[in-house]
Design an enzyme around this catalytic site. Structure first.
Site, PDB file in Angstrom:
ATOM      1  N   GLU A 104      27.935  20.578  55.113  1.00  0.00           N
ATOM      2  CA  GLU A 104      28.444  19.771  53.994  1.00  0.00           C
ATOM      3  C   GLU A 104      29.226  20.632  53.002  1.00  0.00           C
ATOM      4  O   GLU A 104      30.251  20.210  52.479  1.00  0.00           O
ATOM      5  CB  GLU A 104      27.295  19.055  53.268  1.00  0.00           C
ATOM      6  CG  GLU A 104      26.676  17.910  54.056  1.00  0.00           C
ATOM      7  CD  GLU A 104      27.636  16.745  54.284  1.00  0.00           C
ATOM      8  OE1 GLU A 104      28.666  16.647  53.597  1.00  0.00           O
ATOM      9  OE2 GLU A 104      27.363  15.932  55.187  1.00  0.00           O
TER      10      GLU A 104
ATOM     11  N   CYS B  84      41.716  -3.505  63.270  1.00  0.00           N
ATOM     12  CA  CYS B  84      40.530  -3.276  62.441  1.00  0.00           C
ATOM     13  C   CYS B  84      39.549  -4.451  62.479  1.00  0.00           C
ATOM     14  O   CYS B  84      39.940  -5.612  62.377  1.00  0.00           O
ATOM     15  CB  CYS B  84      40.963  -3.020  60.998  1.00  0.00           C
ATOM     16  SG  CYS B  84      39.577  -2.665  59.922  1.00  0.00           S
TER      17      CYS B  84
ATOM     18  N   CYS C 235      39.175  -8.078  54.907  1.00  0.00           N
ATOM     19  CA  CYS C 235      39.691  -7.022  54.021  1.00  0.00           C
ATOM     20  C   CYS C 235      40.699  -7.618  53.023  1.00  0.00           C
ATOM     21  O   CYS C 235      41.750  -8.134  53.405  1.00  0.00           O
ATOM     22  CB  CYS C 235      40.358  -5.934  54.862  1.00  0.00           C
ATOM     23  SG  CYS C 235      41.160  -4.682  53.870  1.00  0.00           S
TER      24      CYS C 235
HETATM   25 FE1  SF4 Z   1      40.778  -2.143  57.977  1.00  0.00          FE
HETATM   26 FE2  SF4 Z   1      41.409  -3.001  55.551  1.00  0.00          FE
HETATM   27 FE3  SF4 Z   1      41.317  -0.396  56.075  1.00  0.00          FE
HETATM   28 FE4  SF4 Z   1      43.266  -1.904  57.083  1.00  0.00          FE
HETATM   29  S1  SF4 Z   1      42.901  -1.464  54.932  1.00  0.00           S
HETATM   30  S2  SF4 Z   1      42.075  -0.351  58.185  1.00  0.00           S
HETATM   31  S3  SF4 Z   1      42.180  -3.806  57.458  1.00  0.00           S
HETATM   32  S4  SF4 Z   1      39.611  -1.813  56.140  1.00  0.00           S
END
Ligand code: SF4
Length: 356
Positions: A39, A204, A210
């Protein structure tokens, strides 16, 4: 926070980690000492750069007792090239503290870890959660980025308010059953998937929830208040040779590169011509009216909040014994120089001029 969001966030993250966890040597141990070594090395250092240093430290100092017994100069010489040398000095101090105050048993609880020099909230949370599953959320640059984007948080991360807000959110989201795994998953996800540049949003698992992705704010989050002012410094190094070797000294004062070796130096607030340099009282006091010869000039070295411009001069003749004594300058032959801990500027100069 809605419990369902929390459970879903943690579930997705841990399933991502199962598929994508990186194979790293410190993940194969539960020894708090070795995890602490990793770390500290990885603070301000990329994994690929830090890995050989971890392997070196784990081999040379397999236990905290080995590190505590070692000479600080030796520890610094092994750290050479990694930068931010205060980490190595603090590691050595902390190892001694563990041996003296904790009877040699490396602590694993947050409340004990935080007492060690060089260990802050992030490091204490990481070690305690990984080793004994204590429920402490970590917040590093990767965590800031993921949380700011997924939850659309505009508060600048370099403010007291931002730090508190992100820490509270991270703590709320923490998977109490698997805090160590969850913390590592979040940091890894930020590092390899939700990257600062070129995040992999299309593939993702969070892209439906998100907020930043939905609102087209991925590129602007997380926010920072402003950059700290960078200070320019001008270092004039003097290469002074004798039959005994090169003149060097160890930086002692509370400044950059404390404890590392370098050539005699004069610092100025601005760039100076050779003529202006030799007219300075400080130059005359050390070297009288001798004439240095510029060997290399204007070498730029950037540190976190300062920019150093270095000039290297050859200077002939002997230096008065009282000056050597006053500044603790000593002659070192090449064999000894090779073993001294030197900062990058000096190391690169010696290598380039084949003085090692
Ligand atoms: Fe995933 Fe949101 Fe990051 Fe894009 S911004 S990689 S959608 S968490």
């Amino acid at each position: 926070m809605d419990a369902a969001i929390k459970i879903q966030f943690s579930k997705l993250l841990i399933s991502w980690y199962k598929e994508n966890a990186r194979d790293l040597p410190w993940r194969e141990t539960r020894d708090p000492y070795l995890i602490w070594v990793s770390e500290i090395i990885l603070q301000q250092t990329r994994i690929d750069q830090g890995l050989p240093y971890y392997l070196k430290f784990a081999t040379v100092f397999p236990t905290v007792q080995d590190l505590a017994r070692a000479d600080l100069d030796y520890v610094l010489s092994l750290w050479q090239g990694l930068g931010y040398y205060s980490r190595a000095r603090n590691m050595h101090k902390a190892a001694k503290m563990v041996v003296e105050d904790f009877h040699g048993a490396f602590p694993a609880t947050y409340s004990e870890l935080i007492k060690l020099p060089g260990v802050g909230d992030y490091t204490a949370s990481a070690i305690s959660s990984i080793v004994i599953q204590e429920g402490n959320a970590v917040v590093d640059g990767n965590v800031f980025r993921v949380l700011a984007r997924v939850f659309d948080i505009d508060t600048p991360i370099d403010t007291t308010l931002g730090k508190r807000q992100f820490k509270e959110l991270a703590q709320e989201l923490l998977d109490e059953k698997h805090p160590g795994k969850y913390n590592q998953a979040l940091m890894d996800f930020g590092s390899v998937h939700c990257k600062a540049k070129g995040p992999l949003c299309v593939s993702c698992m969070f892209n439906e929830s998100c907020m930043a992705y939905r609102l087209n704010k991925v590129d602007v989050l997380p926010k920072k208040q402003g950059k700290q002012k960078i200070r320019n410094r001008y270092f004039h190094y003097f290469i002074i040779k004798s039959k005994k070797g090169l003149l060097m000294y160890q930086r002692h004062h509370d400044d950059v590169w404390q404890g590392l070796f370098e050539f005699p130096v004069l610092e100025t607030k601005e760039e100076l011509s050779l003529e202006e340099l030799t007219q300075l009282d400080a130059f005359k006091a050390c070297f009288g009216d001798r004439n240095p010869l510029l060997l290399e000039g204007n070498i730029k070295h950037v540190l976190s909040h300062q920019r150093i411009f270095a000039n290297f001069y050859i200077l002939g003749g002997e230096v008065e014994p009282d000056i050597l004594e006053k500044y603790q300058w000593r002659y070192y032959n090449s064999e000894k120089i090779a073993k001294l801990a030197k900062h990058k500027l000096i190391f690169s100069f010696l290598e380039k001029h084949r003085l090692l």
